[in-house]
Design a protein around this motif. Structure first.
Motif, PDB file in Angstrom:
ATOM      1  N   LEU A 284      -0.427  17.759  -3.578  1.00 26.93           N
ATOM      2  CA  LEU A 284      -0.372  16.102  -3.784  1.00 26.93           C
ATOM      3  C   LEU A 284       1.003  15.373  -2.745  1.00 26.93           C
ATOM      4  CD1 LEU A 284      -1.340  13.642  -4.691  1.00 26.93           C
ATOM      5  CD2 LEU A 284      -0.521  13.648  -6.449  1.00 26.93           C
ATOM      6  N   MET A 285       0.783  14.729  -1.977  1.00 23.62           N
ATOM      7  CA  MET A 285       2.341  14.170  -1.728  1.00 23.62           C
ATOM      8  C   MET A 285       1.585  12.876  -0.924  1.00 23.62           C
ATOM      9  SD  MET A 285       2.147  16.897   1.966  1.00 23.62           S
ATOM     10  CE  MET A 285       3.442  16.019   2.310  1.00 23.62           C
ATOM     11  N   ILE A 286       2.451  11.981  -1.716  1.00 29.20           N
ATOM     12  CA  ILE A 286       3.557  10.298  -2.234  1.00 29.20           C
ATOM     13  C   ILE A 286       5.019  10.154  -2.030  1.00 29.20           C
ATOM     14  CG2 ILE A 286       3.402   8.709  -3.880  1.00 29.20           C
ATOM     15  CD1 ILE A 286       1.957  10.617  -5.774  1.00 29.20           C
ATOM     16  N   ASN A 287       4.455   9.019  -0.856  1.00 23.82           N
ATOM     17  CA  ASN A 287       5.676   8.493  -0.129  1.00 23.82           C
ATOM     18  C   ASN A 287       6.569   7.798  -0.657  1.00 23.82           C
ATOM     19  OD1 ASN A 287       7.137   7.079   1.530  1.00 23.82           O
ATOM     20  ND2 ASN A 287       5.922   7.335   2.959  1.00 23.82           N
ATOM     21  N   ALA A 288       7.091   8.333  -1.942  1.00 26.22           N
ATOM     22  CA  ALA A 288       8.261   8.036  -2.521  1.00 26.22           C
ATOM     23  C   ALA A 288       9.194   6.721  -1.930  1.00 26.22           C
ATOM     24  CB  ALA A 288       9.957   8.902  -2.257  1.00 26.22           C
ATOM     25  N   THR A 289       9.076   6.495  -0.465  1.00 24.47           N
ATOM     26  CA  THR A 289      10.006   5.373   0.196  1.00 24.47           C
ATOM     27  C   THR A 289       9.291   4.334  -0.555  1.00 24.47           C
ATOM     28  OG1 THR A 289      10.432   6.652   2.062  1.00 24.47           O
ATOM     29  CG2 THR A 289      10.851   4.835   1.660  1.00 24.47           C
ATOM     30  N   GLU A 290       7.617   4.502   0.253  1.00 22.16           N
ATOM     31  CA  GLU A 290       7.094   3.099   0.070  1.00 22.16           C
ATOM     32  C   GLU A 290       6.928   2.367  -1.160  1.00 22.16           C
ATOM     33  OE1 GLU A 290       3.078   4.910   1.809  1.00 22.16           O
ATOM     34  OE2 GLU A 290       4.072   4.402   3.665  1.00 22.16           O
TER      35      GLU A 290
ATOM     36  N   VAL B 291       0.802  -1.190   0.155  1.00 19.87           N
ATOM     37  CA  VAL B 291      -0.086   0.212  -0.079  1.00 19.87           C
ATOM     38  C   VAL B 291       0.523   0.848  -0.186  1.00 19.87           C
ATOM     39  CG1 VAL B 291      -1.807   1.424   1.532  1.00 19.87           C
ATOM     40  CG2 VAL B 291      -2.177  -1.629   1.319  1.00 19.87           C
ATOM     41  N   VAL B 292       0.230   2.166  -0.790  1.00 14.83           N
ATOM     42  CA  VAL B 292       1.116   3.124  -0.382  1.00 14.83           C
ATOM     43  C   VAL B 292      -0.083   4.922  -0.441  1.00 14.83           C
ATOM     44  CG1 VAL B 292       2.258   4.923  -1.903  1.00 14.83           C
ATOM     45  CG2 VAL B 292       2.934   2.384  -2.993  1.00 14.83           C
ATOM     46  N   GLU B 293       0.299   5.568  -0.067  1.00 13.90           N
ATOM     47  CA  GLU B 293      -0.766   6.917   0.313  1.00 13.90           C
ATOM     48  C   GLU B 293      -0.498   7.823  -0.134  1.00 13.90           C
ATOM     49  OE1 GLU B 293      -0.779   7.584   4.658  1.00 13.90           O
ATOM     50  OE2 GLU B 293      -1.611   5.325   5.615  1.00 13.90           O
ATOM     51  N   PHE B 294      -1.602   7.975  -0.730  1.00  9.85           N
ATOM     52  CA  PHE B 294      -1.818   9.533  -1.044  1.00  9.85           C
ATOM     53  C   PHE B 294      -2.554  10.435  -0.482  1.00  9.85           C
ATOM     54  CE2 PHE B 294      -0.601   6.822  -4.108  1.00  9.85           C
ATOM     55  CZ  PHE B 294      -0.011   7.043  -5.253  1.00  9.85           C
ATOM     56  N   ASP B 295      -1.716  11.687  -0.759  1.00  8.89           N
ATOM     57  CA  ASP B 295      -2.692  12.857   1.132  1.00  8.89           C
ATOM     58  C   ASP B 295      -2.643  13.475  -0.281  1.00  8.89           C
ATOM     59  OD1 ASP B 295      -1.900  11.399   3.213  1.00  8.89           O
ATOM     60  OD2 ASP B 295      -0.029  12.527   3.633  1.00  8.89           O
ATOM     61  N   ILE B 296      -3.653  14.750  -0.432  1.00 12.05           N
ATOM     62  CA  ILE B 296      -4.350  15.348  -0.875  1.00 12.05           C
ATOM     63  C   ILE B 296      -5.357  16.471  -0.680  1.00 12.05           C
ATOM     64  CG2 ILE B 296      -5.747  16.099  -3.134  1.00 12.05           C
ATOM     65  CD1 ILE B 296      -5.763  13.119  -3.852  1.00 12.05           C
ATOM     66  N   SER B 297      -4.889  17.564  -0.464  1.00 13.65           N
ATOM     67  CA  SER B 297      -5.008  19.172   0.041  1.00 13.65           C
ATOM     68  C   SER B 297      -5.108  20.245  -0.919  1.00 13.65           C
ATOM     69  CB  SER B 297      -3.938  19.486   1.433  1.00 13.65           C
ATOM     70  OG  SER B 297      -3.166  19.497   1.722  1.00 13.65           O
TER      71      SER B 297
END
Length: 62
Positions: free
Chosen positions: A24-30, A14-20
């Motif tokens: 848009l923030m994406i966990n590049a490590t994941e 699973v990769v989390e995406f945060d949108i506000s």
């Protein structure tokens, strides 16, 4: 104000995406772990850049 967190599953990871609003923030490590890459290597790949472009376009639709 739009704030949303959603999960994308790929290869059982699973990769989390945060949108506000405008961010848009994406966990590049994941994301990199899915492909066996560290974030620096992963972000340099053409496929990663293409993927980020598609995600940005999709996120703008929200």
């Amino acid at each position: 104000m739009v704030n949303a967190v959603f999960e994308f599953e790929f290869n059982n990871q699973v990769v989390e995406f945060d949108i506000s609003d405008k961010d848009l923030m994406i966990n590049a490590t994941e994301m990199g772990k899915i492909f066996g890459k560290n974030p620096t290597e992963f972000l340099k790949l053409k496929q990663t850049k293409d993927f980020i472009d598609r995600i940005e376009k999709h996120a703008l639709a929200f």
